[in-house]
Design a protein around this motif. Structure first.
Motif, PDB file in Angstrom:
ATOM      1  N   ARG A 160       0.862  -1.186   0.000  1.00  0.00           N
ATOM      2  CA  ARG A 160       0.000   0.000   0.000  1.00  0.00           C
ATOM      3  C   ARG A 160       0.897   1.235   0.000  1.00  0.00           C
ATOM      4  O   ARG A 160       1.729   1.398   0.892  1.00  0.00           O
ATOM      5  N   ALA A 161       0.732   2.083  -1.001  1.00  0.00           N
ATOM      6  CA  ALA A 161       1.579   3.265  -1.137  1.00  0.00           C
ATOM      7  C   ALA A 161       0.713   4.478  -1.446  1.00  0.00           C
ATOM      8  O   ALA A 161      -0.401   4.347  -1.971  1.00  0.00           O
ATOM      9  N   PRO A 162       1.196   5.682  -1.126  1.00  0.00           N
ATOM     10  CA  PRO A 162       0.442   6.895  -1.466  1.00  0.00           C
ATOM     11  C   PRO A 162       0.241   7.019  -2.967  1.00  0.00           C
ATOM     12  O   PRO A 162       1.092   6.591  -3.758  1.00  0.00           O
ATOM     13  N   ARG A 163      -0.883   7.602  -3.353  1.00  0.00           N
ATOM     14  CA  ARG A 163      -1.167   7.787  -4.769  1.00  0.00           C
ATOM     15  C   ARG A 163      -0.098   8.672  -5.414  1.00  0.00           C
ATOM     16  O   ARG A 163       0.290   9.699  -4.867  1.00  0.00           O
ATOM     17  N   GLY A 164       0.373   8.242  -6.550  1.00  0.00           N
ATOM     18  CA  GLY A 164       1.370   9.026  -7.288  1.00  0.00           C
ATOM     19  C   GLY A 164       2.807   8.702  -6.914  1.00  0.00           C
ATOM     20  O   GLY A 164       3.735   9.251  -7.511  1.00  0.00           O
TER      21      GLY A 164
END
Length: 552
Positions: free
Chosen positions: A191-195
């Motif tokens: 899970r990673a931040p968008r962008g």
């Protein structure tokens, strides 16, 4: 010189420029984070845990127990490694009395050397009929694998795959490789931040080059595999445990994480990352483990607790125990996770933690799960390091401005307030929020900066006094020179109006007297005359302007 010029002269004085240079070095060292600074920081956090360790979980509430291959078991069963059939008996007994998980802090990297087929090949003097019978018997590894495959009665019919045995894995500089066994299928979702570019969790977590695994027969029978390796810090103390490892571009879980995954019957877990590194691992909504940037959890350790341990020989010989001992054993096992490990010194799994100098490594895994169950992890968010740098810079600038302006006395009080606030704030964050903030480097750095500024100011004043003494010693008495050096501001341009006594002293008939002496004798006479006269003048804070022959 105008007001602006005086401001710049004061703001960029020599002592302030020296202070700014020293502060820049201190900040650069903190930002580079060398090993010695990391070690001192870790020692500070250790001391916090020593002062206030995690409360030992009551025995009745402990989610994990340790099946201990202790000295008592080695004396009763024999030297390690034991026959896999003996291990199988132990696991079967644990399953039968209600263990929910049986995990191994041990690796079975080679086939059992006491397999019947090996005995048939190695024992001399056996007849062919006996050899044939031995060759047809199932191997001890096969017997163990069948027990591993058994559905655990603790799950009943609530789970499609009710197996509960997890095998351990480890890594070394040189190791027995994976033996072509297939890893248990599970997914680790990132899970990673968008962008975020390149959101690959593998680039943050520890990478291992050599993996020691169990023989394929056992791994394929198990419901999961987990790393039990414990990587010590620079000083040999185990503080942080990686939750994930990378091996051959694949992700593997730690033993404690794998136990929680299997307990909840999950096929996947989630690792959360940011551009700065890993942030946390979610085994389930209830079990979220905060991690550092490299994917390591920071357990809040408790003291060594012998109540966690169950002797392995008692489990193996369970049915021969007295009735009350059987009841006690069942009570300790039922509904709990079990980790099979060792406290025997000869098996070399003794570790050091911030709380204990010597503790079986298997208990570290148990404490990780206990911390997860109680939500008592320590954390050091990435912004903490930035906060420490910022605070050092701000307080340092304040010191550089105030020490030359208001003096060492009042700024020492400011330092005491800052140091107390830093230590107190750090302790508050630890005790109330289990967040780790380092007060040591900033406090020591500001004290060194304060000492440097104080010394620089003292050296500057002393240089001014020496200059004043040198300039006025030719004209004033020593007492007056000392007075002026102590308070140069008392000097006024143009002098001041005062009533003064002027004395001119001469020797009557000195010419006639001098003719009666040799040059040496006359010099001696003059010294005997002028010395006491000079002493009287100086004792009354007078000033000798000049000597002229016999005149003062």
């Amino acid at each position: 010189m105008g007001r602006l010029g005086r401001f710049f002269k004061e703001a960029f004085s020599v002592e302030r420029l020296i202070g700014l240079g020293f502060l820049a070095v201190l900040v650069a060292v903190l930002m580079s984070n060398p090993d010695i600074i990391q070690l001192l920081r870790l020692k500070t956090f250790d001391y916090f845990q020593v002062l206030k360790p995690r409360t030992v979980t009551p025995a009745a509430e402990q989610p994990v127990k340790i099946i201990d291959i202790d000295e008592k078991s080695l004396q009763a069963i024999g030297q390690w490694p034991w026959s896999r059939s003996t291990i199988a008996t132990m696991v079967k007994n644990l399953q039968d009395i209600g263990a929910t998980i049986v995990a191994f802090d041990i690796v079975f990297a080679e086939p059992d050397r006491t397999n019947p087929s090996d005995i048939a090949k190695t024992v001399p003097g056996l007849d062919e009929e006996t050899k044939t019978k031995l060759m047809k018997l199932p191997s001890n590894d096969e017997i163990f694998a069948e027990i591993i495959k058994r559905p655990c009665p603790a799950y009943g019919k609530t789970r499609k795959d009710a197996r509960c045995v997890i095998m351990g894995q480890t890594h070394h500089d040189e190791a027995t490789e994976d033996k072509n066994a297939q890893a248990i299928h599970k997914s680790i979702v990132t899970r990673a931040p968008r962008g975020m570019q390149n959101p690959d969790i593998k680039r943050f977590v520890p990478k291992v080059d050599h993996l020691t695994r169990n023989i394929p027969l056992l791994e394929q029978a198990s419901v999961g595999q987990g790393f039990f390796s414990l990587d010590a810090e620079l000083d040999g103390i185990v503080r942080r445990i990686p939750v994930l490892y990378t091996y051959k571009d694949e992700l593997f879980t730690a033993l404690s994480v794998e136990m929680l995954r299997v307990l909840f019957g999950l096929r996947s877990i989630a690792g959360f990352i940011t551009p700065l590194g890993m942030e946390k691992l979610a085994v389930s909504p209830k079990f979220v483990m905060p991690t550092d940037a490299r994917g390591r959890v920071w357990p809040y350790f408790s003291k060594h607790d012998q109540a966690k341990y169950i002797s392995a020989v008692d489990v193996i010989n369970m049915r021969s125990l007295p009735k009350e001992e059987q009841v006690k054993l069942i009570k300790n096992v039922r509904g709990r996770m079990m980790i099979v490990g060792t406290s025997a010194v000869g098996l070399k799994d003794i570790r050091a933690t911030p709380i204990d100098n010597r503790i079986p490594g298997v208990e570290v895994h148990a404490q990780v799960i206990e911390a997860a169950a109680r939500g008592l992890y320590l954390s050091r968010p990435g912004y903490m390091h930035g906060g420490e740098v910022t605070i050092l810079f701000i307080v340092g600038i304040l010191m550089i401005w105030l020490v030359p302006k208001v003096g060492a006395k009042w700024t020492l009080l400011l330092f005491a307030v800052m140091a107390g606030g830093s230590v107190g704030g750090s302790w508050y964050l630890f005790t109330e929020h289990r967040v780790l903030f380092d007060p040591l480097y900033g406090t020591v750095s500001v004290f060194l900066l304060y000492s440097l500024l104080t010394y620089t100011g003292y050296a500057k004043e002393e240089a001014q006094r020496q200059q004043t003494r040198a300039a006025f010693s030719k004209y004033l008495s020593p007492d007056m020179v000392a007075k002026v050096a102590a308070d140069p501001d008392s000097l006024k341009l143009g002098g001041e109006q005062r009533e003064l006594t002027l004395l001119f002293s001469d020797v009557r008939g000195f010419t006639t007297i001098s003719e009666q002496f040799t040059p040496e004798g006359l010099t001696d006479l003059i010294n005997k005359l002028l010395t006491p006269l000079t002493n009287v003048i100086l004792s009354n804070q007078g000033t000798v302007d000049k000597y002229m022959g016999d005149a003062v």
